[in-house]
Design a protein around this motif. Structure first.
Motif, PDB file in Angstrom:
ATOM      1  N   ILE A  13       0.830  -1.204   0.000  1.00  0.00           N
ATOM      2  CA  ILE A  13       0.000   0.000   0.000  1.00  0.00           C
ATOM      3  C   ILE A  13       0.871   1.264   0.000  1.00  0.00           C
ATOM      4  CG2 ILE A  13      -0.375   0.172   2.526  1.00  0.00           C
ATOM      5  CD1 ILE A  13      -3.014   0.793  -0.210  1.00  0.00           C
ATOM      6  N   SER A  14       2.062   1.205   0.591  1.00  0.00           N
ATOM      7  CA  SER A  14       2.931   2.392   0.613  1.00  0.00           C
ATOM      8  C   SER A  14       3.379   2.742  -0.803  1.00  0.00           C
ATOM      9  CB  SER A  14       4.167   2.147   1.485  1.00  0.00           C
ATOM     10  OG  SER A  14       3.790   1.843   2.794  1.00  0.00           O
ATOM     11  N   GLY A  40       1.306  -6.568  -1.351  1.00  0.00           N
ATOM     12  CA  GLY A  40       2.130  -6.826  -0.167  1.00  0.00           C
ATOM     13  C   GLY A  40       1.281  -7.368   0.967  1.00  0.00           C
ATOM     14  N   SER A  41       1.221  -6.640   2.092  1.00  0.00           N
ATOM     15  CA  SER A  41       0.428  -7.096   3.248  1.00  0.00           C
ATOM     16  C   SER A  41      -1.074  -6.910   3.033  1.00  0.00           C
ATOM     17  CB  SER A  41       0.822  -6.351   4.516  1.00  0.00           C
ATOM     18  OG  SER A  41       2.174  -6.554   4.792  1.00  0.00           O
ATOM     19  N   LEU A  58      -4.898 -12.668   4.474  1.00  0.00           N
ATOM     20  CA  LEU A  58      -3.660 -13.174   5.086  1.00  0.00           C
ATOM     21  C   LEU A  58      -2.812 -12.022   5.621  1.00  0.00           C
ATOM     22  CD1 LEU A  58      -2.564 -16.084   2.759  1.00  0.00           C
ATOM     23  CD2 LEU A  58      -3.914 -16.126   4.830  1.00  0.00           C
ATOM     24  N   HIS A  61      -6.783  -6.466   7.590  1.00  0.00           N
ATOM     25  CA  HIS A  61      -8.193  -6.872   7.495  1.00  0.00           C
ATOM     26  C   HIS A  61      -9.187  -5.766   7.844  1.00  0.00           C
ATOM     27  CE1 HIS A  61      -7.533  -7.201  11.822  1.00  0.00           C
ATOM     28  NE2 HIS A  61      -6.435  -7.884  11.503  1.00  0.00           N
ATOM     29  N   THR A  62      -8.729  -4.680   8.521  1.00  0.00           N
ATOM     30  CA  THR A  62      -9.687  -3.671   8.981  1.00  0.00           C
ATOM     31  C   THR A  62      -9.193  -2.261   8.671  1.00  0.00           C
ATOM     32  OG1 THR A  62     -10.111  -5.139  10.858  1.00  0.00           O
ATOM     33  CG2 THR A  62     -11.062  -2.933  10.991  1.00  0.00           C
ATOM     34  N   ILE A 206      13.873  -6.735  -7.396  1.00  0.00           N
ATOM     35  CA  ILE A 206      14.916  -5.744  -7.682  1.00  0.00           C
ATOM     36  C   ILE A 206      16.146  -6.048  -6.825  1.00  0.00           C
ATOM     37  CG2 ILE A 206      15.485  -3.275  -7.661  1.00  0.00           C
ATOM     38  CD1 ILE A 206      13.327  -4.272  -9.780  1.00  0.00           C
ATOM     39  N   HIS A 310      -1.641 -16.787  12.265  1.00  0.00           N
ATOM     40  CA  HIS A 310      -0.384 -16.038  12.197  1.00  0.00           C
ATOM     41  C   HIS A 310       0.584 -16.661  13.201  1.00  0.00           C
ATOM     42  CE1 HIS A 310      -2.307 -13.330   9.473  1.00  0.00           C
ATOM     43  NE2 HIS A 310      -3.233 -13.016  10.349  1.00  0.00           N
ATOM     44  N   GLY A 373       7.046   3.406   3.612  1.00  0.00           N
ATOM     45  CA  GLY A 373       6.867   2.063   4.154  1.00  0.00           C
ATOM     46  C   GLY A 373       6.264   2.141   5.543  1.00  0.00           C
ATOM     47  N   ASN A 374       6.037   0.958   6.108  1.00  0.00           N
ATOM     48  CA  ASN A 374       5.362   0.904   7.414  1.00  0.00           C
ATOM     49  C   ASN A 374       6.348   1.039   8.574  1.00  0.00           C
ATOM     50  OD1 ASN A 374       6.619  -1.526   7.156  1.00  0.00           O
ATOM     51  ND2 ASN A 374       4.770  -2.786   7.338  1.00  0.00           N
ATOM     52  N   MET A 379       2.805   1.441  11.682  1.00  0.00           N
ATOM     53  CA  MET A 379       2.566   0.383  10.702  1.00  0.00           C
ATOM     54  C   MET A 379       1.116   0.293  10.229  1.00  0.00           C
ATOM     55  SD  MET A 379       2.835  -3.009  13.010  1.00  0.00           S
ATOM     56  CE  MET A 379       4.334  -2.485  13.774  1.00  0.00           C
ATOM     57  N   CYS A 384       1.052   4.390   6.601  1.00  0.00           N
ATOM     58  CA  CYS A 384       1.768   4.142   5.329  1.00  0.00           C
ATOM     59  C   CYS A 384       1.349   5.175   4.287  1.00  0.00           C
ATOM     60  CB  CYS A 384       1.442   2.736   4.797  1.00  0.00           C
ATOM     61  SG  CYS A 384       1.946   1.410   5.888  1.00  0.00           S
TER      62      CYS A 384
HETATM   63  C1  LIG Z   1      -1.060  -9.975   9.347  1.00  0.00           C
HETATM   64  C2  LIG Z   1      -1.187  -8.472   9.286  1.00  0.00           C
HETATM   65  C3  LIG Z   1      -2.379  -7.857   9.646  1.00  0.00           C
HETATM   66  C4  LIG Z   1      -2.491  -6.467   9.594  1.00  0.00           C
HETATM   67  N1  LIG Z   1      -3.708  -5.890   9.887  1.00  0.00           N
HETATM   68  C5  LIG Z   1      -3.863  -4.556   9.736  1.00  0.00           C
HETATM   69  C6  LIG Z   1      -5.139  -3.959   9.861  1.00  0.00           C
HETATM   70  O1  LIG Z   1      -6.144  -4.653  10.031  1.00  0.00           O
HETATM   71  N2  LIG Z   1      -5.237  -2.607   9.752  1.00  0.00           N
HETATM   72  C7  LIG Z   1      -4.153  -1.815   9.534  1.00  0.00           C
HETATM   73  O2  LIG Z   1      -4.289  -0.583   9.482  1.00  0.00           O
HETATM   74  N3  LIG Z   1      -2.919  -2.370   9.365  1.00  0.00           N
HETATM   75  C8  LIG Z   1      -2.767  -3.715   9.435  1.00  0.00           C
HETATM   76  N4  LIG Z   1      -1.544  -4.281   9.222  1.00  0.00           N
HETATM   77  C9  LIG Z   1      -0.408  -3.411   8.889  1.00  0.00           C
HETATM   78  C10 LIG Z   1      -0.448  -2.945   7.429  1.00  0.00           C
HETATM   79  O3  LIG Z   1      -1.228  -3.813   6.665  1.00  0.00           O
HETATM   80  C11 LIG Z   1       0.957  -2.929   6.863  1.00  0.00           C
HETATM   81  O4  LIG Z   1       1.831  -2.192   7.709  1.00  0.00           O
HETATM   82  C12 LIG Z   1       0.964  -2.289   5.461  1.00  0.00           C
HETATM   83  O5  LIG Z   1       0.042  -2.910   4.616  1.00  0.00           O
HETATM   84  C13 LIG Z   1       2.389  -2.361   4.924  1.00  0.00           C
HETATM   85  O6  LIG Z   1       2.424  -1.815   3.634  1.00  0.00           O
HETATM   86  P1  LIG Z   1       3.824  -1.508   2.937  1.00  0.00           P
HETATM   87  O7  LIG Z   1       3.529  -1.187   1.532  1.00  0.00           O
HETATM   88  O8  LIG Z   1       4.575  -0.500   3.742  1.00  0.00           O
HETATM   89  O9  LIG Z   1       4.668  -2.848   3.071  1.00  0.00           O
HETATM   90  P2  LIG Z   1       4.375  -4.270   2.422  1.00  0.00           P
HETATM   91  O10 LIG Z   1       2.926  -4.527   2.348  1.00  0.00           O
HETATM   92  O11 LIG Z   1       5.261  -5.230   3.143  1.00  0.00           O
HETATM   93  O12 LIG Z   1       4.877  -4.088   0.915  1.00  0.00           O
HETATM   94  C14 LIG Z   1       6.231  -4.125   0.575  1.00  0.00           C
HETATM   95  C15 LIG Z   1       6.306  -4.720  -0.823  1.00  0.00           C
HETATM   96  O13 LIG Z   1       7.654  -4.687  -1.268  1.00  0.00           O
HETATM   97  C16 LIG Z   1       7.859  -5.858  -2.048  1.00  0.00           C
HETATM   98  N5  LIG Z   1       9.306  -6.130  -2.158  1.00  0.00           N
HETATM   99  C17 LIG Z   1      10.157  -6.561  -1.190  1.00  0.00           C
HETATM  100  N6  LIG Z   1      11.401  -6.708  -1.679  1.00  0.00           N
HETATM  101  C18 LIG Z   1      11.344  -6.329  -2.995  1.00  0.00           C
HETATM  102  C19 LIG Z   1      12.318  -6.255  -4.038  1.00  0.00           C
HETATM  103  N7  LIG Z   1      13.599  -6.602  -3.852  1.00  0.00           N
HETATM  104  N8  LIG Z   1      11.893  -5.851  -5.268  1.00  0.00           N
HETATM  105  C20 LIG Z   1      10.592  -5.498  -5.492  1.00  0.00           C
HETATM  106  N9  LIG Z   1       9.645  -5.555  -4.539  1.00  0.00           N
HETATM  107  C21 LIG Z   1      10.019  -5.959  -3.284  1.00  0.00           C
HETATM  108  C22 LIG Z   1       7.136  -6.939  -1.266  1.00  0.00           C
HETATM  109  O14 LIG Z   1       6.880  -8.087  -2.045  1.00  0.00           O
HETATM  110  C23 LIG Z   1       5.865  -6.184  -0.871  1.00  0.00           C
HETATM  111  O15 LIG Z   1       4.837  -6.340  -1.815  1.00  0.00           O
HETATM  112  C24 LIG Z   1      -1.395  -5.671   9.220  1.00  0.00           C
HETATM  113  C25 LIG Z   1      -0.184  -6.284   8.855  1.00  0.00           C
HETATM  114  C26 LIG Z   1      -0.089  -7.669   8.865  1.00  0.00           C
HETATM  115  C27 LIG Z   1       1.193  -8.322   8.423  1.00  0.00           C
END
Ligand SMILES: Cc1cc2nc3c(=O)[nH]c(=O)nc-3n(C[C@H](O)[C@H](O)[C@H](O)COP(=O)(O)OP(=O)(O)OC[C@H]3O[C@@H](n4cnc5c(N)ncnc54)[C@H](O)[C@@H]3O)c2cc1C
Length: 397
Positions: A13-14, A40-41, A58, A61-62, A206, A310, A373-374, A379, A384
């Protein structure tokens, strides 16, 4: 080599929301994601059998009415009508393999003796443990409440900064207090990616970033080559650190100081008639093999129920399968489908605010490098998106 104004590495999402802002501003933007799906997440794999479809979370969720930056994007993508309420089913505790309500496990006298501290104490400068044990009482914290906190990022949270765990933000009055989306959270990621019209490449791991003649050159393990004037890294911090090692060692070193946990999740889909468990939002079990089980009962389905376990790291498949069948009270043959996913979640510690401020100071002089990022301001999804928005504003200058 494909030329761009902006390349975003990481499609959670970031990265998606920062890419979205860039495309809206008319920049030629490419997003590169390692996995074969976007989000991602935000991970809501779909299962279909005999014409019936079912999705299961996975990861996130909220969402809440206070997620105003996310909601602005949701509105402008025209998907507000896909927002749906979450069924009011309880968050529960598993004690001696019996489902219990949270209230039944709290010491009410201790809660009453400490509860008023919520009006006196400030979260600033306090850890989750030091703040919340004064609000609910030490025994309540250790026996019940800490396990709920640990379940949020699937790791021990005693040393998390208290003000980063749950933030109060202004709420949008016309929105449900908490909600999800038809098709689950990942459907939002897909819609944001599609609506924004950005160039999107999945399966791009990457592994190299160089900077020459005012351009970033970005390469993937399978031979993809991209170049851009501006680079956004939206991966977990350890990956960002590795990618920047040769070109920005100071920032890479700073990012390398952060720790993160890998969440080992297994989603289980079962026919409704095969599970006797009462409907729940989640099950938290102190000192178990898992941090939490998040259920799909919040969006009930006519045919299936789904549960995301989890797990704590380092368990073998046999142990995980055995625990799944014990808790659900079904034999493994009755489980219609399983799906696995590893998510990365930052391990925030006291002192993180200073780390965050230093990051911003280091990036201030870098006109073409942006990090989101988170692991910055928190987080939660809104943290994000807020980070992506502020990095986009820095990009505009
Ligand atoms: C189980 C779980 C439940 C959660 N529940 C909630 C909730 O209900 N409500 C809420 O507000 N937050 C929740 N969170 C937190 C929130 O969902 C996450 O913090 C947020 O979605 C993270 O987004 P992000 O884009 O920063 O990171 P990520 O979602 O981790 O995205 C990072 C991306 O980078 C990609 N990547 C990594 N390395 C490389 C590379 N070398 N080259 C290219 N791509 C790469 C990965 O594949 C991934 O897709 C939850 C988190 C988890 C894990």
């Amino acid at each position: 080599m494909m030329q761009n104004d902006v390349v975003v590495v990481g499609g959670g999402i970031s990265g998606l929301t920062l890419a979205y802002y860039c495309v809206q501003a008319g920049m030629k933007t490419t997003l590169l994601e390692k996995s074969d799906t976007i989000g991602g997440s935000f991970s809501s794999p779909q299962y279909s059998a005999n014409g019936k479809k079912f999705w299961l979370e996975l990861g996130a969720h909220t969402c809440y009415s206070s997620y105003q930056n996310l909601l602005d994007i949701v509105d402008s993508c025209g998907i507000t009508e896909t927002i749906i309420p979450r069924e009011k089913v309880p968050f529960t505790l598993l004690v001696n393999d019996q489902i219990k309500s949270i209230v039944s496990q709290l010491n009410i006298v201790e809660l009453l003796l400490n509860g008023l501290n919520i009006f006196k104490l400030k979260k600033d400068g306090q850890s989750v443990k030091s703040y919340y044990s004064k609000i609910v009482g030490e025994k309540n914290y250790n026996n019940v409440v800490s396990h709920f906190f640990n379940a949020v990022p699937s790791q021990k949270t005693d040393d998390f900064p208290a003000d980063m765990m749950f933030k109060s933000r202004e709420k949008r009055k016309d929105m449900l207090k908490n909600y999800t989306f038809k098709g689950g959270m990942q459907s939002v990621a897909r819609v944001i990616a599609a609506k924004s019209g950005l160039n999107l490449f999945t399966s791009q791991d990457i592994n190299s970033v160089k900077y020459e003649n005012g351009l970033y050159e970005i390469r993937s393990a399978n031979g993809g080559e991209y170049s851009a004037k501006k680079l956004v890294i939206a991966t977990p911090s350890a990956v960002a650190s590795k990618l920047l090692w040769d070109i920005h060692p100071d920032i890479a070193n700073h990012l390398g100081q952060l720790k993160a946990a890998e969440v080992d999740s297994i989603g289980v889909i079962v026919r409704k008639e095969n599970v006797k468990l009462q409907p729940v939002a989640a099950i938290i079990s102190p000192n178990d093999l898992f941090f939490s089980i998040v259920s799909r009962d919040t969006v009930p389905d006519d045919n299936y129920r789904g549960f995301a376990f989890h797990f704590k790291p380092g368990l073998d498949d046999k142990a995980k399968r055995a625990r799944i069948t014990e808790v659900l009270g079904v034999s493994f043959s009755k489980i219609e489908h399983t799906i696995s996913k590893i998510n990365t979640v930052p391990s925030l510690r006291m002192g993180h605010h200073q780390w965050h401020e230093k990051s911003n100071a280091m990036l201030k002089g870098k006109k073409n490098l942006f990090l989101t990022g988170n692991y910055f301001g928190g987080m939660a999804i809104e943290d994000c998106v807020s980070r992506s928005k502020s990095e986009f504003e820095r990009m505009k200058g």
